[in-house]
Write a protein that holds these residues in place. Structure first.
Motif, short mmCIF file in Angstrom:
data_model
loop_
_atom_site.label_atom_id
_atom_site.label_comp_id
_atom_site.label_asym_id
_atom_site.label_seq_id
_atom_site.Cartn_x
_atom_site.Cartn_y
_atom_site.Cartn_z
N SER A 39 0.85 -1.19 0.00
CA SER A 39 0.00 0.00 0.00
C SER A 39 0.89 1.25 0.00
CB SER A 39 -0.90 0.01 1.24
OG SER A 39 -0.12 0.17 2.42
N SER A 40 0.36 2.34 -0.50
CA SER A 40 1.11 3.61 -0.49
C SER A 40 1.49 4.01 0.94
CB SER A 40 0.30 4.71 -1.16
OG SER A 40 0.14 4.43 -2.52
N VAL A 43 4.61 2.11 1.99
CA VAL A 43 5.82 2.61 1.32
C VAL A 43 6.30 3.87 2.05
CG1 VAL A 43 6.71 3.60 -0.82
CG2 VAL A 43 5.23 1.57 -0.90
N HIS A 44 5.37 4.76 2.34
CA HIS A 44 5.73 6.00 3.04
C HIS A 44 6.22 5.70 4.46
CE1 HIS A 44 5.74 10.29 3.72
NE2 HIS A 44 5.09 10.08 4.85
N GLN A 168 -7.78 6.15 -0.56
CA GLN A 168 -6.96 7.33 -0.81
C GLN A 168 -7.08 8.28 0.38
OE1 GLN A 168 -4.96 7.48 -3.50
NE2 GLN A 168 -5.74 5.43 -3.84
N ASN A 173 -0.22 13.32 4.24
CA ASN A 173 0.26 12.04 3.74
C ASN A 173 -0.62 10.90 4.20
OD1 ASN A 173 0.95 11.49 6.39
ND2 ASN A 173 3.10 12.01 6.12
#
Length: 183
Positions: A39-40, A43-44, A168, A173
């Protein structure tokens, strides 16, 4: 204690049991249902954890493990928990196929219970979509306290927030932090 006072707890237990059964069936019927890419938020979070010097990452509600696998591939030691043995079995199989079994462990865990880890045993904690489960405010506070308990001093936690049905983030962030203070 009256019957009325016990009723929400009984209802919460039954709801948790129903959720557990649903996810068991879902993971069995749809392996890797969220895909293999992390998932994004994971990653962050990996970037944040690396910048903080983290080595050991706990993932709560790991499911079939796409994010735990990302942490392991990025060189972290990942501990993945979920209440679905079927999801965790898929995670272990994927870890073996990807050659990261030495950096990944799994444990069946219900977030309504204390974490099966000693105090100050991880550098970072991550949960993606876990708070979308049927958890009461009391459950969330207890879980946050457990995360703080297992984080080492200076440890970090990241929980995506403000997510729409499509996953989303709305603004920023999309990560909220939990931090255990040093000393």
């Amino acid at each position: 204690m009256t019957d009325d006072a016990r009723e929400p707890a009984v209802g919460a237990r039954e709801l948790a049991k129903a959720q557990r059964q649903r996810w068991q069936k879902t993971y069995a019927a749809h392996p890797s249902m969220y895909g293999e890419e992390p998932s994004s938020p994971a990653v962050h979070a990996a970037l944040l954890f690396r910048a903080a010097g983290a080595e050991d990452v706990l993932e709560l509600g790991a499911g079939h493990g796409r994010d735990a696998l990302h942490f392991a591939r990025e060189g972290f030691t990942a501990q993945a928990t979920d209440f679905s043995p079927a999801g965790l079995k898929q995670l272990r199989q994927a870890a073996q196929a990807q050659g990261v079994t030495a950096r990944l462990s799994t444990a069946v865990h219900d977030v309504h219970e204390p974490l099966p880890l000693p105090d100050a045993s991880v550098d970072a904690a991550f949960a993606h979509m876990l708070l979308c489960m049927a958890l009461s405010t009391k459950d969330i506070h207890a879980l946050a306290a457990e995360v703080r308990r297992v984080l080492r001093p200076g440890g970090r936690g990241a929980v995506p927030w403000g997510l729409s049905a499509g996953g989303q983030g709305r603004g920023g962030n999309g990560l909220r932090g939990v931090r255990r203070k040093r000393g």
